[in-house]
Design an enzyme around this catalytic site. Structure first.
Site, PDB file in Angstrom:
ATOM      1  N   HIS A 197      22.322  11.627 -55.899  1.00 27.55           N
ATOM      2  CA  HIS A 197      22.349  10.137 -54.637  1.00 27.55           C
ATOM      3  C   HIS A 197      20.494  11.261 -54.099  1.00 27.55           C
ATOM      4  O   HIS A 197      21.008  12.746 -54.038  1.00 27.55           O
ATOM      5  CB  HIS A 197      23.411  10.621 -53.472  1.00 27.55           C
ATOM      6  CG  HIS A 197      23.569  11.540 -53.276  1.00 27.55           C
ATOM      7  ND1 HIS A 197      25.451  11.567 -53.410  1.00 27.55           N
ATOM      8  CD2 HIS A 197      23.398  12.053 -51.830  1.00 27.55           C
ATOM      9  CE1 HIS A 197      25.563  13.173 -52.759  1.00 27.55           C
ATOM     10  NE2 HIS A 197      24.429  13.000 -51.651  1.00 27.55           N
ATOM     11  N   HIS A 255      18.263  15.848 -48.580  1.00 36.95           N
ATOM     12  CA  HIS A 255      18.654  16.275 -49.126  1.00 36.95           C
ATOM     13  C   HIS A 255      18.749  15.626 -50.783  1.00 36.95           C
ATOM     14  O   HIS A 255      18.510  14.263 -50.607  1.00 36.95           O
ATOM     15  CB  HIS A 255      19.917  17.019 -49.545  1.00 36.95           C
ATOM     16  CG  HIS A 255      21.374  16.359 -48.691  1.00 36.95           C
ATOM     17  ND1 HIS A 255      21.801  15.660 -48.170  1.00 36.95           N
ATOM     18  CD2 HIS A 255      22.137  15.574 -49.999  1.00 36.95           C
ATOM     19  CE1 HIS A 255      23.151  15.162 -47.967  1.00 36.95           C
ATOM     20  NE2 HIS A 255      23.007  15.305 -49.177  1.00 36.95           N
ATOM     21  N   GLU A 266      22.873  19.497 -52.859  1.00 32.98           N
ATOM     22  CA  GLU A 266      23.573  19.456 -52.974  1.00 32.98           C
ATOM     23  C   GLU A 266      24.352  19.912 -54.781  1.00 32.98           C
ATOM     24  O   GLU A 266      23.301  19.005 -55.170  1.00 32.98           O
ATOM     25  CB  GLU A 266      24.176  18.114 -52.025  1.00 32.98           C
ATOM     26  CG  GLU A 266      25.518  18.138 -52.800  1.00 32.98           C
ATOM     27  CD  GLU A 266      26.032  16.957 -51.570  1.00 32.98           C
ATOM     28  OE1 GLU A 266      25.202  15.701 -51.431  1.00 32.98           O
ATOM     29  OE2 GLU A 266      27.221  16.508 -51.199  1.00 32.98           O
TER      30      GLU A 266
HETATM   31  C1  MC0 Z   1      28.757  14.614 -47.474  1.00 34.25           C
HETATM   32  C2  MC0 Z   1      28.221  14.924 -48.031  1.00 34.25           C
HETATM   33  C3  MC0 Z   1      28.349  14.454 -49.822  1.00 34.25           C
HETATM   34  O1  MC0 Z   1      27.173  13.948 -50.018  1.00 34.25           O
HETATM   35  O2  MC0 Z   1      29.561  14.317 -50.466  1.00 34.25           O
HETATM   36  C4  MC0 Z   1      27.019  15.387 -47.366  1.00 34.25           C
HETATM   37  O3  MC0 Z   1      26.192  15.279 -47.885  1.00 34.25           O
HETATM   38  S1  MC0 Z   1      26.665  16.015 -45.898  1.00 34.25           S
HETATM   39  C5  MC0 Z   1      25.080  16.744 -45.617  1.00 34.25           C
HETATM   40  C6  MC0 Z   1      25.065  17.429 -44.327  1.00 34.25           C
HETATM   41  N1  MC0 Z   1      26.431  18.715 -44.201  1.00 34.25           N
HETATM   42  C7  MC0 Z   1      24.448  19.823 -44.872  1.00 34.25           C
HETATM   43  O4  MC0 Z   1      23.677  19.478 -44.536  1.00 34.25           O
HETATM   44  C8  MC0 Z   1      25.826  21.123 -45.281  1.00 34.25           C
HETATM   45  C9  MC0 Z   1      24.574  21.649 -45.704  1.00 34.25           C
HETATM   46  N2  MC0 Z   1      23.117  21.968 -44.928  1.00 34.25           N
HETATM   47  C10 MC0 Z   1      22.725  23.022 -44.224  1.00 34.25           C
HETATM   48  O5  MC0 Z   1      23.906  23.680 -43.205  1.00 34.25           O
HETATM   49  C11 MC0 Z   1      22.013  22.656 -42.993  1.00 34.25           C
HETATM   50  O6  MC0 Z   1      21.368  21.695 -42.576  1.00 34.25           O
HETATM   51  C12 MC0 Z   1      20.463  24.539 -43.549  1.00 34.25           C
HETATM   52  C13 MC0 Z   1      20.235  23.645 -44.308  1.00 34.25           C
HETATM   53  C14 MC0 Z   1      21.453  25.818 -43.231  1.00 34.25           C
HETATM   54  C15 MC0 Z   1      20.025  23.751 -41.828  1.00 34.25           C
HETATM   55  O7  MC0 Z   1      20.319  24.228 -40.913  1.00 34.25           O
HETATM   56  P1  MC0 Z   1      19.820  23.221 -39.397  1.00 34.25           P
HETATM   57  O8  MC0 Z   1      18.606  22.868 -40.093  1.00 34.25           O
HETATM   58  O9  MC0 Z   1      20.185  23.581 -37.895  1.00 34.25           O
HETATM   59  O10 MC0 Z   1      18.956  25.193 -39.638  1.00 34.25           O
HETATM   60  P2  MC0 Z   1      17.428  25.683 -38.818  1.00 34.25           P
HETATM   61  O11 MC0 Z   1      17.266  25.045 -38.265  1.00 34.25           O
HETATM   62  O12 MC0 Z   1      17.724  27.281 -39.294  1.00 34.25           O
HETATM   63  O13 MC0 Z   1      16.538  25.549 -40.685  1.00 34.25           O
HETATM   64  C16 MC0 Z   1      16.390  26.601 -41.051  1.00 34.25           C
HETATM   65  C17 MC0 Z   1      14.964  26.072 -41.572  1.00 34.25           C
HETATM   66  O14 MC0 Z   1      15.368  25.050 -43.068  1.00 34.25           O
HETATM   67  C18 MC0 Z   1      14.452  23.697 -42.493  1.00 34.25           C
HETATM   68  N3  MC0 Z   1      15.852  22.294 -42.770  1.00 34.25           N
HETATM   69  C19 MC0 Z   1      16.770  22.403 -42.215  1.00 34.25           C
HETATM   70  N4  MC0 Z   1      17.438  21.069 -42.587  1.00 34.25           N
HETATM   71  C20 MC0 Z   1      16.440  21.151 -44.030  1.00 34.25           C
HETATM   72  C21 MC0 Z   1      15.863  19.801 -45.096  1.00 34.25           C
HETATM   73  N5  MC0 Z   1      17.349  19.482 -44.863  1.00 34.25           N
HETATM   74  N6  MC0 Z   1      15.595  19.728 -45.794  1.00 34.25           N
HETATM   75  C22 MC0 Z   1      15.047  21.196 -45.136  1.00 34.25           C
HETATM   76  N7  MC0 Z   1      14.031  21.867 -44.767  1.00 34.25           N
HETATM   77  C23 MC0 Z   1      15.421  22.185 -43.929  1.00 34.25           C
HETATM   78  C24 MC0 Z   1      14.288  23.774 -41.294  1.00 34.25           C
HETATM   79  O15 MC0 Z   1      13.179  23.222 -40.726  1.00 34.25           O
HETATM   80  C25 MC0 Z   1      13.990  25.442 -41.023  1.00 34.25           C
HETATM   81  O16 MC0 Z   1      12.796  25.487 -41.553  1.00 34.25           O
HETATM   82  P3  MC0 Z   1      12.132  26.614 -40.554  1.00 34.25           P
HETATM   83  O17 MC0 Z   1      12.380  28.307 -40.515  1.00 34.25           O
HETATM   84  O18 MC0 Z   1      10.011  26.219 -41.681  1.00 34.25           O
HETATM   85  O19 MC0 Z   1      11.341  25.528 -39.456  1.00 34.25           O
HETATM   86 CO    CO Z   2      25.369  14.435 -49.687  1.00 34.00          CO
END
Ligand code: MC0
Ligand code: CO
Length: 134
Positions: free
Chosen positions: A7, A79, A130
């Protein structure tokens, strides 16, 4: 190592409106919303013939997508999810290659009832990845 695209996820602030856009404007088949508190999201799946689109809305305190939606109030691509045959083997190979596995590094059960892991966007050309066990 990676296989099929499972996805593409789009994070939104208004899941009902996004679902209506896919259903009514784009004419897609959409699922009912499902809340996944352990992931901090509510999801709707859009079923395409060759892959899914995952519409995500933040759920609860400390949602991992809250910051992204705050920065992208109109929504944005969040993602890409690729299938792998064995998620633990994939994780260990990626860690050995220097990629950052997010969270505690242990797979969680994802929206399809299968183990999933996330890889840091800065290690993959700015795109959050992912992995889902096929
Ligand atoms: C249910 C499941 C499924 O499909 O089965 C799902 O999908 S659950 C989907 C939801 N779950 C997840 O996304 C889990 C993994 N994600 C995470 O742990 C988090 O979203 C992070 C990726 C660590 C980002 O978290 P957060 O935005 O709070 O952190 P942050 O502000 O420190 O961001 C660090 C840097 O990454 C960038 N950044 C943040 N999210 C981003 C994304 N989605 N794509 C690309 N870049 C991204 C920010 O702009 C920043 O860049 P700069 O430093 O350059 O400004
Ligand atoms: Co997902």
């Amino acid at each position: 190592m990676i296989g099929r695209l499972n996805h593409v996820a789009i994070a939104v602030s208004d899941l009902a409106a996004a679902t209506a856009t896919y259903k009514n404007t784009l004419g897609a088949k959409v699922s009912e919303p499902e809340s996944l508190p352990e992931h901090g999201v509510t999801v709707v799946f859009v079923e395409l013939p060759n892959a899914k689109i995952e519409l995500l809305q933040p759920l609860g305190e400390g949602s991992p997508i809250a910051g992204f939606v705050a920065k992208n109030p109109a929504g944005g691509i969040h993602h890409l999810c690729y299938e792998v045959d064995d998620i633990l083997t994939a994780r260990d190979q990626l860690k050995a290659a220097g990629a950052r596995v997010l969270g505690d590094g242990e797979p969680k059960i994802g929206a399809h009832g299968k183990p999933v892991l996330f890889l840091h966007p800065k290690d993959f050309n700015g795109a959050l990845v992912e992995l889902e066990q096929a």
